[in-house]
Design an enzyme around this catalytic site. Structure first.
Site, mmCIF file in Angstrom:
data_model
loop_
_atom_site.group_PDB
_atom_site.id
_atom_site.type_symbol
_atom_site.label_atom_id
_atom_site.label_comp_id
_atom_site.label_asym_id
_atom_site.label_seq_id
_atom_site.Cartn_x
_atom_site.Cartn_y
_atom_site.Cartn_z
ATOM 1 N N CYS A 1 0.810 -0.974 0.179
ATOM 2 C CA CYS A 1 -0.206 -0.178 0.050
ATOM 3 C C CYS A 1 1.116 1.080 0.100
ATOM 4 O O CYS A 1 0.631 2.039 -0.517
ATOM 5 C CB CYS A 1 -0.737 -0.422 1.415
ATOM 6 N N HIS B 1 -1.128 0.942 7.215
ATOM 7 C CA HIS B 1 -2.273 1.272 6.174
ATOM 8 C C HIS B 1 -1.596 2.772 5.823
ATOM 9 O O HIS B 1 -1.494 3.408 6.675
ATOM 10 C CB HIS B 1 -3.085 0.910 6.197
#
Length: 1182
Positions: free
Chosen positions: A242, A486
């Site tokens: 990510c 994330h």
């Protein structure tokens, strides 16, 4: 007191059929906790305001359904439904339709409960006719349902919820709205009357439709289409990529960067070899423009050379960005995109030292691609920049030695000369915590503006002809902590456009508040009150927000048009869409082939040309058969043909493929013989037979259907010259050609073994009568080879791969058991003189076919790579020839290996290479690095060197060395001389202890360190005048073991010790032993002495010197200064032992008194180099 949204547990199920009311799945269900008047009765009346009446609608809304502070209301309404005849109503009843924000609404009522018989159920439902709202219809609604008494408005129940109503989820509400016994009781919760009175009650629905600026408010993202909603697509996450996705989207939406990437040449095959990562990035960017769904980054990470370890570990974004920029800049050199990246991303800063009292300044200009800003201790970007350019005054003991002026008070600092057009600011959200001895995330509040002025941080002399006003283009966010988190990004694709959120494969619109304010970090607050929030990745609760910006992208206002050009100006190179279209067409073809696979079969076809090109045992290499066009000349071709194709059609098709006359070719069926060979058995003469029938009859399941295409010529009369076949074709096929015809011509294949070239290859086939003798083959051979009569031949039959037998010339072919498809090998007979000449030229040559076949059976192809780059003691004529492959036998000994490699090197290098000067090293099968030097010993063979022993005591082990790869060195001396020498690795400390330069020095085993010093001087280019000032010392486990005298014997060195060499510091020239001065050993450690690290060193202790002064000398000796020195703790370690308790040193201590003669001085500080190798490996881009 009820609070908005706090009393419900949501459970959503879609409405399938409004008439099937008894099923739980009919409606979206929300089960409330007890949130009605009884929960309020226990509250202290003096602490709570009086409850509003159900008929006081504004008060009810204000109390129980306050407006959302961050959302704007589009429209709101209130509607009351008078419910009468409660017990007579249908099981599923709708209230009257009312409207809000132009949408019809109604209350859905289950008097007997919905999947909860003890409760009544109420839901808010869209009220479109026939339950079919328009396509893509939705409404974001905050609502409250209030059931109250028709006669007493103080008796009521209420529940609130919020939901995104869609065509799929058209109703939302409360399955257990209220207990039946409770609402029908004569006195509701202690009131004077019931809530439902005479089967009547009132239901008031409060509906507030909210504006949805992003289009995804309360969206469940089922069937969400990023391309349709935003005209952009995301990037798929491979595991933990990510962070990479966020960076790539930021670079992609920097139009000028994308344009520069498109300008890298990738049209030719050579361009692709030189620029694999650039080509993969071009493809990725184009697919982000053109594809309708999220794009994979797998092709890009593969071009980087990354493996699963790098893909499933989150890496440092700043380092990745710098390495990627460096690689792309190198690819852009010499192209129209040259300097595009520096012009976009590079600024200049000046580091200066300016004297206060004299006119003297020392400064250095440096380029930077991005800036790291402190977050800890700073509240905003401006505070970080002020911290960055903060001036340090050097005075007192820390004065600056100005050239020509001596020690002077000075100001030291950094100032910016320019800022780039695209400014990447890396916020230091992750810092090393010395208290916890770990990296920690900094979640402090840190503000950044949408428009920012950089001019206050520029040097007075900087060019300010254009304003340095910057607009925020991107905010890259990290949510979570160091170990679990994330990454996603908020980016603004257009100059005056809106922000979008790029979260892996999903792209959504975002508000300015979501992109900027929500990512400042800091405390969770609601209405000015401190709140706790849960980290979605660690599940831990904290008052600090775990989602905050870690990288900011600003674009200079005056360059916005240049950096963010219109999409029409950022077009991919023409070959890129064409290539991708071809790949899609090929993928579609493969899909179609898979669907039609049952109609086709693979046929392996060998020809005469394959046989002639083959240089090994058997007819052709069937194992190498392939459908590819760029096959090896000897490899059979695989054709995908219809199973229903007849032999006639097959023959015509093959003739067309090879440009032959269909009448001059015929197929032979290949069979597997019991001895393991594959030979032609008989021709396929049944013209109407299909390929499937032939395969079922003749081929084996494992081998597939194999065919040999025989070629012939025409006779004088024009007919094909096939051998006479007196025996007619049998009426049906027979296996293995068992035709009862002793005089039927036999097809024999001929191979020639060339002794001089050490080659074996086919020359064709002939037909002979079975009654003819073996010696009758000679005329055919002489004719084919163009040799004169009288040449003596030796004939051998190749019976199988591991067995070849000399033929008896006077035996008939039938007596020799020769049949169709057999192979006869021949060679010229060598005289004694010719044999001697061959041996002199090539000592390892095979002199007859039997020996050569043995070589083929044991043949192994080994790749040789120079061990040292640049390679030494030889020079190849053509670049790249230094890596080569040689055919060896498993039975070859060390001398044969050296001779064959030396022969090859002599052919490719400027001069001859002596075999005795070659040394070989095996290769680690996992890392590809050198493993062990091969020793020249009796009985050593290639099998024992590369294949080794595969097991012990019945256990099999994976070999540690590569079976087909070796390193080689060309030595200055022969191996015999080398055995009398020893390699001593010396680490030369050229700049104090800060720089290590390892050297491998080859010296005689009986020599002393005076010879090692001379060898070091030669390798490190040391001047003669410093030789007397150099000392050697041994180190083990990052601790000094002893100082080595010049008389130290090389052969007595411990193999497990590291030898360091350094120039003796000048201060040791003043050492006065008689006054108590002495040398001590020093080492670095982390937490405890057993965790030593870094370069240990030798240091002079002065008698009577306080440690405060000693520390200053240690600073000069180690190069550790300023704040870094303040973080180092010093300790006396008794005997330098791993588990000695450190005796910490204070400023007033005198080391000559505190430390014994055998004690070591320890420097306690973290190991900064820990894990750097793995980090470098993980972020490498090839």
């Amino acid at each position: 007191m009820d609070s908005y949204g706090s009393d419900i547990i949501m459970h959503s199920d879609g409405v399938d059929d409004a008439n099937e009311f008894s099923e739980k799945e009919d409606v979206a269900i929300i089960t409330p906790e007890t949130t009605d008047m009884d929960s309020l009765d226990d509250a202290d009346a003096s602490m709570e305001p009086a409850l509003p009446l159900a008929t006081d609608h504004e008060a009810m809304k204000e109390r129980f359904m306050p407006a959302h502070p961050d959302l704007e209301t589009e429209s709101e309404t209130m509607f009351t439904w008078d419910i009468t005849g409660w017990r007579t109503l249908a099981k599923r009843t709708h209230g009257p339709t009312f409207h809000c924000a132009g949408h019809p609404w109604r209350v859905l009522f289950f008097p007997a409960g919905n999947a909860a018989s003890e409760s009544v159920s109420f839901y808010l439902e869209q009220g479109f006719e026939n339950d079919k709202p328009p396509e893509d219809w939705y409404a974001c609604v905050q609502f409250m349902l209030v059931l109250h008494s028709p006669s007493d408005p103080s008796i009521y129940l209420h529940h609130e919820a919020q939901h995104r109503f869609t065509a799929e989820e058209g109703d939302w509400g409360f399955t257990r709205f209220a207990d039946k016994n409770r609402i029908f009781a004569p006195k509701f919760d202690g009131a004077d009357g019931p809530l439902v009175e005479n089967d009547s009650a009132k239901m008031t629905a409060y509906v507030r439709v909210l504006k949805d600026p992003t289009g995804v408010l309360w969206h469940n993202f089922v069937n969400y289409d990023s391309k349709k909603e935003t005209n952009m697509v995301g990037l798929r996450n491979q595991g933990a990529t990510c962070y990479l996705n966020s960076l790539l989207q930021s670079l992609y939406l920097t139009g000028a960067f994308r344009k520069a990437v498109y300008q890298i040449p990738t049209a030719t095959e050579q361009d692709l070899v030189n620029s694999q990562s650039a080509w993969a990035l071009q493809r990725l960017f184009y697919r982000l423009q053109a594809d309708p769904v999220a794009v994979s980054t797998q092709e890009l990470t593969h071009s980087f050379g990354w493996e699963s370890r790098q893909i499933f570990e989150q890496q440092d974004v700043q380092e990745l960005s710098r390495i990627l920029m460096e690689k792309l800049e190198a690819r852009m050199k010499g192209t129209e995109a040259e300097n595009a990246l520096p012009n976009m991303f590079v600024g200049k800063m000046k580091t200066y030292l300016r004297c206060i009292n004299v006119e003297y300044e020392s400064s250095r200009l440096e380029d930077y691609w991005d800036l790291q800003l402190n977050v800890s201790g700073c509240k905003s970007v401006d505070e970080s920049f002020r911290n960055y350019i903060e001036v340090e005054t050097l005075e007192g003991d820390n004065k600056y030695a100005a050239e020509g002026y001596g020690l002077q008070d000075a100001k030291k600092g950094v100032i910016f000369e320019s800022f780039p057009n695209v400014l990447h600011l890396q916020l230091k959200r992750f810092e090393y915590d010395f208290q916890r001895d770990a990296m920690m995330k900094v979640n402090d509040r840190y503000e950044f503006p949408e428009v920012w002025d950089a001019s206050p941080y520029l040097d007075e002399t900087a060019d300010k002809s254009e304003p340095y006003i910057y607009h925020l283009h991107g905010v890259l966010v990290h949510s979570g902590d160091l170990n679990a988190g994330h990454y996603y990004a908020f980016l603004k694709p257009e100059q005056n456009g809106e922000f979008f959120r790029f979260d892996d494969d999903r792209v959504t619109r975002a508000t300015k508040r979501e992109a900027i304010d929500d990512n400042f970090g800091g405390d969770y607050q609601l209405n000015g009150q401190l709140q706790k929030g849960q980290n979605p990745y660690t599940r831990q609760w904290s008052t600090k927000r775990s989602n905050n910006a870690y990288m900011l992208v600003y674009i200079r206002e005056s360059k916005l048009d240049q950096i963010l050009p219109p999409e029409t100006e950022v077009q991919p190179p023409q070959h890129l869409p064409t290539k991708l279209a071809e790949e899609r067409a090929l993928a579609e073809k493969r899909r179609k082939d898979r669907e039609e696979a049952h109609l086709y079969m693979n046929v392996q076809v060998a020809t005469e040309q394959n046989f002639k090109a083959f240089q090994s045992v058997d007819l052709v290499p069937w194992a190498d058969a392939s459908a590819e066009d760029d096959l090896e000349p000897a490899a059979p071709k695989v054709y995908r043909l219809l199973r229903a194709m007849t032999i006639t059609d097959f023959t015509n098709y093959m003739a067309q493929q090879y440009g032959l006359d269909p009448e001059l070719v015929r197929p032979w069926i290949m069979v597997n013989r019991q001895n393991g060979t594959i030979r032609p058995d008989h021709p396929l003469l049944w013209t109407d037979m299909t390929l499937q029938e032939a395969a079922d009859k003749f081929s084996t399941r494992t081998g597939g259907f194999r065919v040999f295409m025989e070629e012939t010529t025409r006779k004088a009369d024009g007919t094909p010259s096939w051998p006479s076949e007196e025996s007619s074709v049998p009426s049906s096929p027979v296996v293995n050609g068992n035709v009862a015809a002793q005089n039927k011509p036999i097809m024999i294949f001929l191979k020639y073994f060339d002794v001089d070239k050490q080659q074996l290859h086919g020359i064709g086939h002939i037909y002979m009568n079975p009654q003819e003798k073996a010696q009758d083959i000679a005329p055919h051979i002489l004719q084919i080879m163009g040799w004169e009569e009288g040449v003596m031949l030796e004939l051998y039959e190749e019976i199988k791969q591991t067995y070849i037998e000399r033929m008896k010339p006077k035996n008939t072919l039938i007596a020799s058991e020769i049949q169709d498809g057999d192979i006869i090998c021949f060679q010229r007979h060598l005289s004694d003189a010719e044999t001697a000449a061959v041996k002199q030229t090539n000592p390892t040559a095979c002199l007859d076919a039997v020996l050569y076949y043995d070589f083929l059976v044991n043949r192994m192809f080994v790749t040789f790579t120079p061990k040292l780059i640049p390679f030494q003691n030889f020079q190849v004529r053509n670049e790249g020839d230094e890596k080569f492959m040689v055919a060896l036998s498993k039975k070859d000994g060390y001398d044969a290996l050296a001779h064959k490699v030396a022969e090859h090197l002599s052919n490719i290098s400027a001069g001859p290479v002596d075999p005795s000067h070659l040394r070989f090293t095996t290769v680690n099968v996992q890392s590809g690095k050198p493993r062990a030097v091969v020793k020249r010993q009796p009985g050593t063979t290639m099998a024992s060197i590369l294949l080794g022993s595969s097991g012990y005591a019945g256990y099999n082990y994976t070999p540690t060395q590569a079976p087909d790869h070796m390193y080689y060195e060309v030595l200055e001396m022969s191996l015999t001389d080398l055995e009398q020498r020893k390699t001593v690795r010396v680490v030369w400390l050229s700049e104090g202890i800060a720089k290590e330069e390892p050297y491998d020095l080859l010296v005689h085993k009986q020599s002393q360190f005076t010879d090692v010093l001379l060898a070091l001087q030669k390798r490190a280019s040391l001047p003669d005048e410093i030789l007397e000032q150099i000392r050697f010392y041994e180190v083990h486990g990052n601790k000094v073991y002893k100082i080595l005298p010049s008389t130290q014997s090389v052969i007595a060195l411990n193999e497990f010790m590291t030898v360091y060499a350094e120039r003796i510091p000048d201060e040791e020239k003043t050492l006065e032993k008689e006054k108590g001065d002495r040398l001590t050993y020093c080492f670095h450690f982390e937490k405890e002495p057993s965790k030593a690290h870094g370069v240990p060193f030798i240091f002079m202790l002065k008698e009577g010197e306080a440690f405060k002064e000693t520390r200053e000398r240690l600073s000069k000796r180690t190069g550790i200064k300023g704040k870094n020195l303040e973080k180092v703790r010093f300790a006396s370690i008794k005997g330098g032992q791993n588990y000695s308790r450190p005796q910490w040193v204070d400023d007033d201590d005198v080391l000559t008194e505190k430390m014994g003669p055998e004690d070591h001085l320890g420097l306690e500080h973290p190991n900064r180099n820990r894990g750097n190798f793995a980090k470098y490996e993980s972020l490498n881009i090839r």
